[in-house]
Motif scaffolding. Structure first.
Motif, PDB file in Angstrom:
ATOM      1  N   SER A 175       2.074  42.094  84.509  1.00 38.09           N
ATOM      2  CA  SER A 175       1.868  40.683  84.187  1.00 38.09           C
ATOM      3  C   SER A 175       1.042  40.486  82.929  1.00 38.09           C
ATOM      4  O   SER A 175       1.037  39.397  82.349  1.00 38.09           O
ATOM      5  CB  SER A 175       1.166  39.975  85.348  1.00 38.09           C
ATOM      6  N   GLY A 176       0.317  41.543  82.500  1.00 38.00           N
ATOM      7  CA  GLY A 176      -0.592  41.415  81.374  1.00 38.00           C
ATOM      8  C   GLY A 176      -1.853  40.649  81.724  1.00 38.00           C
ATOM      9  O   GLY A 176      -2.637  40.292  80.839  1.00 38.00           O
ATOM     10  N   GLY A 202       3.819  43.277  80.347  1.00 34.29           N
ATOM     11  CA  GLY A 202       4.343  44.569  79.948  1.00 34.29           C
ATOM     12  C   GLY A 202       3.808  45.138  78.662  1.00 34.29           C
ATOM     13  O   GLY A 202       4.105  46.282  78.318  1.00 34.29           O
ATOM     14  N   ALA A 203       3.014  44.380  77.908  1.00 31.26           N
ATOM     15  CA  ALA A 203       2.503  44.875  76.629  1.00 31.26           C
ATOM     16  C   ALA A 203       1.385  45.878  76.866  1.00 31.26           C
ATOM     17  O   ALA A 203       0.542  45.676  77.741  1.00 31.26           O
ATOM     18  CB  ALA A 203       1.985  43.718  75.778  1.00 31.26           C
ATOM     19  N   PRO A 204       1.347  46.983  76.108  1.00 31.59           N
ATOM     20  CA  PRO A 204       0.233  47.920  76.256  1.00 31.59           C
ATOM     21  C   PRO A 204      -1.058  47.261  75.801  1.00 31.59           C
ATOM     22  O   PRO A 204      -1.048  46.387  74.930  1.00 31.59           O
ATOM     23  CB  PRO A 204       0.624  49.087  75.341  1.00 31.59           C
ATOM     24  N   GLY A 205      -2.157  47.664  76.386  1.00 33.04           N
ATOM     25  CA  GLY A 205      -3.432  47.066  75.989  1.00 33.04           C
ATOM     26  C   GLY A 205      -4.551  47.504  76.890  1.00 33.04           C
ATOM     27  O   GLY A 205      -4.394  48.379  77.743  1.00 33.04           O
ATOM     28  N   LEU A 206      -5.711  46.887  76.687  1.00 38.36           N
ATOM     29  CA  LEU A 206      -6.868  47.197  77.515  1.00 38.36           C
ATOM     30  C   LEU A 206      -7.787  45.992  77.579  1.00 38.36           C
ATOM     31  O   LEU A 206      -7.676  45.050  76.809  1.00 38.36           O
ATOM     32  CB  LEU A 206      -7.611  48.427  76.990  1.00 38.36           C
ATOM     33  N   ALA A 207      -8.700  46.029  78.551  1.00 39.78           N
ATOM     34  CA  ALA A 207      -9.737  45.011  78.705  1.00 39.78           C
ATOM     35  C   ALA A 207     -11.009  45.753  79.070  1.00 39.78           C
ATOM     36  O   ALA A 207     -11.077  46.408  80.116  1.00 39.78           O
ATOM     37  CB  ALA A 207      -9.365  44.003  79.783  1.00 39.78           C
ATOM     38  N   ASP A 218      -4.881  41.094  72.745  1.00 44.59           N
ATOM     39  CA  ASP A 218      -4.020  39.938  72.921  1.00 44.59           C
ATOM     40  C   ASP A 218      -2.568  40.400  72.914  1.00 44.59           C
ATOM     41  O   ASP A 218      -2.288  41.603  72.950  1.00 44.59           O
ATOM     42  CB  ASP A 218      -4.295  38.876  71.841  1.00 44.59           C
ATOM     43  N   GLY A 219      -1.630  39.473  72.860  1.00 39.06           N
ATOM     44  CA  GLY A 219      -0.224  39.829  72.937  1.00 39.06           C
ATOM     45  C   GLY A 219       0.267  40.691  71.801  1.00 39.06           C
ATOM     46  O   GLY A 219       1.258  41.411  71.936  1.00 39.06           O
ATOM     47  N   SER A 220      -0.434  40.672  70.659  1.00 37.16           N
ATOM     48  CA  SER A 220      -0.049  41.492  69.511  1.00 37.16           C
ATOM     49  C   SER A 220      -0.791  42.816  69.453  1.00 37.16           C
ATOM     50  O   SER A 220      -0.615  43.584  68.512  1.00 37.16           O
ATOM     51  CB  SER A 220      -0.298  40.709  68.213  1.00 37.16           C
TER      52      SER A 220
END
Length: 441
Positions: A175-176, A202-207, A218-220
């Motif tokens: 869900s992101g 589905g975007a790769p990332g971290l928090a 963020d989404g980018s």
């Protein structure tokens, strides 16, 4: 527009309640440190109250129902793939089952709490193992309480869990969406949500929680600074604007770890180090970010993307592709590349007086390296077989020992890395310890 299901928080039952059910996940748990926010210690030289089971004396990190003891209460929390979680006392070697969770894919901890990922992906269960250390650099306090299941957070897809002194983040890749939990509440057995951060599904990332803030992609894929409630901080603020400029220079963020200096975020260019000024008059200071670039050109395969170290130390280690080990000294803001005779699969920095670095090679050998010279000071040849290497094993270190699980033989081995990688003890289990974490540190 179709809206993905929002994560659900469920408070936990007492330890031992059966939660069996069909579950699946494919990612390893990223839990750099589910660190509990604790009461500040008295000044050096002040009398240290010793909490009792009734809680008559408090302070120094005391939590209701805990006892303060004279030495660290080191334990191994282990889990099999069916979800049976056990706690082994490393002092007495006594063992007890503390939870039955159903199929799992990962279990990792911060020294007190462990987080378990379910199969199928989408549920994270947080367990309080009831043993922890409060580190005040010049002295420590050691506590013990009853273990318990704190609760579950449910969302969409695989999740990463990272914690800081104020906020614990649970980010669901499907869900992101990131659920923000009050870290201090975990110690009282409560999953208290303080906010959420939403990004592209589905975007790769971290928090990553840092002080009173959360840095999240963020989404980018760009890093942004949020408050503990999940809201973006005022972009017109001079401090946030300065941080945003530097964060823009961190591309393809991956990997994070907390040290006693600050919080590291891995970048394609090297690393960002976030440091919070605790002496600031601002009640919610924005972290100061510093770039620590690699000392040389690094390929995508050779960059550091997963950091490991003994908790509370400034130097951390990461696998450097097939070249060896990256050491990042966050106090000196310096990278060091240590070549190894064989590529490594796992590595962690002990960062003790002798600068030990412990690694597992891709051929199953355990190596102990001198962090200053890279020399091999000890080894255990063919310690891990091909089946366990393929399935994935875990490596953890404390001030005196290293631990490695060997599911195929239903064992966890204890290694004295200061004595040429001597096998000090072997713990045998009724079922394969597919996952484990050391707690009480």
């Amino acid at each position: 527009m179709h809206r993905l299901p929002r994560p659900i928080i469920r408070t936990g039952p007492t330890a031992g309640t059966d939660h069996r059910g069909p579950r699946t996940t494919r990612t390893a748990l990223a839990l750099a440190a589910l660190a509990l926010t604790l009461t500040a210690c008295a000044s050096p030289g002040a009398a240290s109250p010793t909490p009792t089971d009734t809680g008559e004396a408090r302070g120094h990190g005391y939590v209701e129902g805990a006892s303060e003891l004279a030495e660290p209460q080191l334990h191994l929390a282990t889990a099999d793939q069916a979800g049976t979680v056990e706690l082994t006392d490393l002092l007495s070697e006594e063992r007890a089952t503390i939870a039955e969770l159903g199929p799992l894919s990962a279990l990792t901890g911060d020294g007190r709490f462990v987080a378990a990922h379910s199969e199928p992906a989408g549920t994270v269960t947080i367990i309080d193992t009831g043993v922890w250390t409060v580190d005040h650099e010049d002295h420590q306090h050691y506590y013990r309480a009853e273990p318990r299941v704190v609760g579950e957070v449910e969302g969409d897809g695989p999740a990463d869990v990272i914690a800081g002194s104020t906020t614990t983040t649970v980010r669901f890749a499907g869900s992101g969406e990131t659920v923000l939990l009050d870290t201090a509440a975990l110690g009282t057995g409560d999953l208290a949500e303080s906010g959420r951060i939403e990004t592209s599904p589905g975007a790769p990332g971290l928090a990553v929680p840092i002080g009173e803030t959360v840095v999240a992609t963020d989404g980018s894929g760009r890093l942004r600074v949020h408050g503990a409630d999940g809201e973006l901080l005022d972009p017109s603020s001079a401090s946030v604007t300065a941080a945003d400029v530097l964060l823009a220079g961190c591309t393809e963020p991956a990997g994070t770890i907390a040290t006693n200096v600050g919080v590291v975020i891995g970048c394609a260019e090297g690393a960002l180090l976030a440091v919070v000024d605790r002496s600031s008059s601002d009640p919610d200071p924005v972290p100061a970010f510093e770039a620590i670039p690699y000392p040389q050109a690094v390929s995508a395969d050779g960059r550091a993307t997963s950091f490991h170290a003994r908790p509370g130390r400034p130097t951390v280690a990461a696998v450097a592709g097939t070249s060896g080990v990256w050491l990042l000294d966050t106090r000196e803001r310096r990278w060091t590349l240590l070549p190894t005779p064989t590529p490594l699969q796992l590595v962690t920095a002990v960062d003790d007086r002798d600068q030990h670095v412990v690694g597992l090679t891709t051929t199953g050998d355990l190596l102990v390296l001198d962090g200053a010279t890279g020399a091999v000071t000890g080894s255990a040849t063919a310690l891990v077989g091909a089946a366990d290497l393929a399935a994935g094993v875990q490596l953890e270190v404390d001030q005196n020992r290293a631990y490695l699980n060997l599911p195929s033989t239903r064992t966890v081995v204890e290694i004295d890395y200061g004595d040429a990688a001597r096998i000090a003890r072997t713990f045998t289990f009724d079922t394969a310890p597919a996952f484990f974490a050391e707690t009480g540190r």
